[in-house]
Design a protein around this motif. Structure first.
Motif, short mmCIF file in Angstrom:
data_model
loop_
_atom_site.label_atom_id
_atom_site.label_comp_id
_atom_site.label_asym_id
_atom_site.label_seq_id
_atom_site.Cartn_x
_atom_site.Cartn_y
_atom_site.Cartn_z
N ILE A 1 0.89 -1.35 -0.08
CA ILE A 1 0.12 0.17 0.08
C ILE A 1 0.97 1.15 -0.17
O ILE A 1 0.72 2.14 -0.89
CB ILE A 1 -0.64 -0.07 1.30
N ASP A 2 1.62 1.38 0.93
CA ASP A 2 2.64 2.66 1.27
C ASP A 2 3.64 2.39 2.24
O ASP A 2 3.72 1.04 2.71
CB ASP A 2 1.69 3.88 1.53
N GLN A 3 4.31 3.43 2.66
CA GLN A 3 5.40 3.34 4.07
C GLN A 3 4.83 4.02 4.94
O GLN A 3 5.79 4.37 5.99
CB GLN A 3 6.43 3.60 3.22
N THR A 4 3.65 4.35 5.29
CA THR A 4 3.05 5.13 6.39
C THR A 4 3.03 4.13 7.60
O THR A 4 2.87 2.59 7.54
CB THR A 4 1.56 5.75 6.33
N SER A 5 3.45 4.64 8.68
CA SER A 5 3.64 3.94 9.95
C SER A 5 2.30 3.17 10.66
O SER A 5 2.44 2.57 11.48
CB SER A 5 4.44 4.50 11.15
N GLY A 6 1.12 3.88 10.38
CA GLY A 6 0.03 3.57 11.00
C GLY A 6 -0.82 2.35 10.88
O GLY A 6 -0.54 1.96 9.60
N VAL A 7 -1.20 1.43 11.62
CA VAL A 7 -1.82 0.34 11.53
C VAL A 7 -3.02 0.28 10.43
O VAL A 7 -3.66 1.14 10.50
CB VAL A 7 -2.20 -0.45 12.75
N LEU A 8 -3.28 -0.60 9.60
CA LEU A 8 -4.07 -0.60 8.50
C LEU A 8 -5.42 -1.48 9.24
O LEU A 8 -5.21 -2.58 9.63
CB LEU A 8 -4.11 -1.22 7.19
N MET A 9 -6.54 -0.81 9.36
CA MET A 9 -7.62 -1.60 9.98
C MET A 9 -8.62 -1.89 9.01
O MET A 9 -9.09 -1.23 8.12
CB MET A 9 -8.63 -0.71 10.92
N PRO A 10 -8.56 -3.30 8.64
CA PRO A 10 -9.59 -4.08 7.60
C PRO A 10 -11.15 -4.22 8.04
O PRO A 10 -11.25 -4.65 8.78
CB PRO A 10 -8.88 -5.24 7.28
N PHE A 11 -11.91 -3.81 7.11
CA PHE A 11 -13.50 -4.30 7.10
C PHE A 11 -14.02 -4.84 5.96
O PHE A 11 -13.76 -4.16 4.84
CB PHE A 11 -13.93 -2.82 7.46
N TRP A 12 -14.71 -5.93 6.08
CA TRP A 12 -15.27 -6.74 4.98
C TRP A 12 -16.66 -6.36 4.86
O TRP A 12 -17.39 -6.37 5.92
CB TRP A 12 -14.93 -8.16 4.94
N THR A 13 -17.16 -6.19 3.76
CA THR A 13 -18.82 -6.06 3.65
C THR A 13 -19.08 -7.23 2.57
O THR A 13 -18.06 -7.59 1.59
CB THR A 13 -19.24 -4.88 2.83
N ASP A 14 -20.22 -7.75 2.60
CA ASP A 14 -20.74 -8.90 2.02
C ASP A 14 -21.05 -8.26 0.30
O ASP A 14 -21.26 -9.25 -0.62
CB ASP A 14 -21.92 -9.69 2.34
N ASN A 15 -20.53 -7.04 0.06
CA ASN A 15 -20.66 -6.72 -1.23
C ASN A 15 -19.36 -7.22 -2.02
O ASN A 15 -19.14 -6.72 -2.99
CB ASN A 15 -20.96 -5.12 -1.41
N ASN A 16 -18.43 -8.03 -1.20
CA ASN A 16 -17.30 -8.08 -1.82
C ASN A 16 -16.17 -6.96 -1.83
O ASN A 16 -15.30 -7.01 -2.76
CB ASN A 16 -17.24 -8.83 -3.31
N ILE A 17 -16.35 -6.08 -0.84
CA ILE A 17 -15.56 -4.67 -0.89
C ILE A 17 -14.75 -5.13 0.59
O ILE A 17 -15.39 -5.20 1.50
CB ILE A 17 -16.51 -3.72 -0.99
N LEU A 18 -13.69 -4.68 0.54
CA LEU A 18 -12.75 -4.66 1.38
C LEU A 18 -12.10 -3.34 1.59
O LEU A 18 -11.67 -2.53 0.94
CB LEU A 18 -11.36 -5.61 1.16
N PHE A 19 -12.70 -2.68 2.89
CA PHE A 19 -12.33 -1.31 3.19
C PHE A 19 -10.83 -1.30 4.07
O PHE A 19 -10.97 -2.23 5.11
CB PHE A 19 -13.33 -0.47 3.90
N LEU A 20 -10.07 -0.46 3.87
CA LEU A 20 -8.88 -0.32 4.60
C LEU A 20 -8.63 1.16 5.15
O LEU A 20 -8.67 2.04 4.21
CB LEU A 20 -7.44 -0.63 3.83
N ALA A 21 -8.83 1.25 6.50
CA ALA A 21 -8.60 2.64 7.02
C ALA A 21 -7.48 2.50 7.78
O ALA A 21 -7.01 1.73 8.58
CB ALA A 21 -9.65 2.72 7.90
N GLY A 22 -6.36 3.56 7.57
CA GLY A 22 -5.13 3.70 8.33
C GLY A 22 -5.17 4.50 9.52
O GLY A 22 -5.77 5.66 9.44
N LYS A 23 -4.59 4.11 10.68
CA LYS A 23 -4.56 4.86 11.81
C LYS A 23 -3.38 5.88 11.68
O LYS A 23 -2.67 5.93 11.29
CB LYS A 23 -4.03 4.10 13.00
N GLY A 24 -3.89 7.17 11.98
CA GLY A 24 -2.96 8.27 11.96
C GLY A 24 -3.18 9.01 10.54
O GLY A 24 -2.34 9.91 10.31
N ASP A 25 -3.92 8.37 9.67
CA ASP A 25 -4.10 9.18 8.23
C ASP A 25 -5.55 9.02 8.20
O ASP A 25 -6.53 8.82 8.84
CB ASP A 25 -3.19 8.52 7.17
N GLY A 26 -6.03 10.13 7.08
CA GLY A 26 -7.44 10.31 6.92
C GLY A 26 -8.02 9.49 5.81
O GLY A 26 -9.21 9.95 5.40
#
Length: 519
Positions: free
Chosen positions: A279-304
């Motif tokens: 993805i990138d080289q940012t230090s924040g942990v990526l929080m993964p979330f799955w929906t049954d639409n077959n979509i994977l959301f990735l939200a990084g701690k410390g970024d917007g």
């Protein structure tokens, strides 16, 4: 056009931020360094790990929504003093809402305890009115999980009153909340701190990530040892795991040895790596979330940023990215049965910023006003498929689903996933920075097995003078001492609450004095 652009009904999904009056300001987010999502939500309430004095606490608030206002009189800007769930004696590390009762939440803390709370429907009456005084929440059950911290709590997806906890001594324990005196199953084999855990949709398997860089899959009713162990991300920093719906795939986020943020897909039968993206080289942990639409959301701690990808044929195709200048400290997604289908909302996130909670709706832009069945697969229902006793006795049942069109409830089709072989797997190389993938793969009373530990060193037997007597007088004295300590604890908490009220009064008077001086 189809020769060059992949056809997808989610290509134009966009994130829409809710208005200020549909979120909360002046929240006091915990300063604990423990890595969890910080926030959790049902379709009615939100729980947030709170920064407070006098032990550990978390806040329970009515659900902010981009499409529905808060309860009458409830302030979107919270006062400095709010009612809290504060029975933990050390910081609260994680919370999780029951999938079958939107008013029941579990909490975990550094004090080694898990607690169960039930929110009264009238708990928020009077907020914003003159003379209102906050009343703290009280737990309905306390569970002594471990002498060390409890890092995570997670409700079972199909069985009612079944709770999983991860402990600081590297175990996962499953509990029947109707009889929480002792765990029904203890899962071991972890060599370091457990970083995340997740059930599959049927609740027959449980996967964990660990600081020892390994991914483990357990059958909670077949013994304490994992049925499959595989090499995960090469970096030691936080790794997360999420089950990809009813597919035999896991998605993980983590770091490479060079500290690149990665997302990877794994085949559950062998834990072979199917796909790895850098993805990138940012230090924040990526929080993964799955929906049954077959979509994977990735939200990084410390970024917007919130990235989202569509899964198809063992590939992750980037859809778009929600960008914000406010970095997120935590995030959760609502249960899909709480979405606004009339607005073509396929997912809703609650983002925790520095001092606020905001709602973000992910919407498929369509002009039609009728129900869009192609973007709304059935959602997990609020009806359990099993009782806790049935689950721990070995029974398996498909999860119950609800149609988001007419509200009808039915059982999922298909058969339960089979646990992978418990034979030792061949070593799997750690994921690298490459984005290439191998060819796609062809398309519940538990057996309480104690994890085998090395035999402890022999120790001397206590002498008669060291032996603790077990007569009635000793037991009665211990009970009296325990009652006295509990009374002192309640008195200390009351004093803390009074001091906080005095501080708030002083602050209010100071603000009034400053306003008078300016005028």
């Amino acid at each position: 056009m189809s020769r060059f652009v992949r056809a997808s009904k989610y290509r134009h999904v966009f994130g829409q931020q809710g208005k200020k009056e549909y979120g909360f300001d002046n929240v006091k987010v915990t300063n604990s360094a423990w890595d969890t999502n910080v926030i959790s939500a049902s379709t009615r309430y939100v729980s947030l790990n709170w920064q407070s004095s006098g032990g550990g606490a978390f806040a329970i608030l009515p659900l902010p929504s981009p499409f529905a206002p808060l309860p009458t009189g409830f302030p979107s800007k919270l006062p400095d003093l709010v009612p809290l769930a504060r029975s933990h004696t050390a910081p609260v590390l994680d919370t999780d809402w029951s999938p079958f009762n939107d008013s029941i939440v579990a909490s975990a803390g550094e004090d080694g305890k898990a607690m169960i709370w039930k929110v009264d429907s009238g708990a928020f009456d009077g907020w914003g009115l003159d003379g209102w005084e906050p009343q703290d929440f009280d737990p309905v059950a306390r569970i002594d999980v471990s002498p060390r911290r409890v890092g995570h709590v997670l409700f079972h997806p199909t069985a009612n009153n079944v709770l999983a906890t991860s402990t600081g001594d590297h175990h996962v324990k499953l509990w029947d909340l109707a009889n929480p005196e002792s765990p029904k199953s203890v899962l071991g084999g972890h060599a370091d701190a457990i970083q995340s855990l997740v059930f599959n949709p049927w609740g027959t398997l449980l996967a964990t990530t660990c600081r020892d860089r390994k991914i483990r899959i357990f059958d909670p009713r077949a013994g304490s040892d994992p049925v499959r162990v595989g090499e995960g991300h090469g970096g030691i920093k936080g790794a997360r795991v999420v089950w990809m719906g009813d597919k035999d795939r896991l998605a993980t986020t983590g770091f490479s040895k060079m500290s690149d943020r990665q997302v990877a897909i794994w085949e559950t039968g062998s834990l072979a790596n199917v796909k790895t993206l850098t993805i990138d080289q940012t230090s924040g942990v990526l929080m993964p979330f799955w929906t049954d639409n077959n979509i994977l959301f990735l939200a990084g701690k410390g970024d917007g940023n919130i990235r989202y990808y569509e899964y198809e044929h063992d590939n992750l195709f980037p859809l778009a990215e929600y960008k914000s200048s406010d970095p997120q400290r935590g995030m959760c997604f609502l249960p899909r049965r709480g979405l606004s289908v009339s607005d073509c909302e396929i997912a809703r996130a609650l983002k925790v910023a520095a001092s606020s909670i905001e709602a973000i709706a992910f919407i498929v832009p369509r002009k039609a006003e009728s129900f869009q069945s192609d973007i709304y697969p059935p959602a997990p229902s609020a009806e359990p498929a099993l009782s806790a006793a049935e689950f721990f006795s070995g029974k398996t049942a498909p999860p119950k689903l609800v149609s988001l069109d007419d509200g009808s409830v039915f059982s999922a089709s298909g058969s339960a996933p089979v646990a992978p072989s418990a034979e030792a797997p061949a070593p799997t190389p750690a994921p690298t920075k490459t984005t290439s993938a191998p060819p796609p793969a062809a398309a519940p009373a538990p057996v309480i097995a104690v994890h085998e530990e090395p035999a402890p060193a022999p120790r001397a037997e206590p002498t008669r003078s060291q032996t603790i007597p077990h007569d009635d007088s000793t037991v009665s004295a211990l009970k009296e001492e325990n009652a006295r300590l509990n009374a002192e604890l309640r008195e200390a908490r009351a004093q803390i609450r009074n001091l906080e009220l005095q501080v708030e009064t002083v602050r209010a008077n100071a603000r009034k004095a400053a306003a008078l001086l300016e005028s």
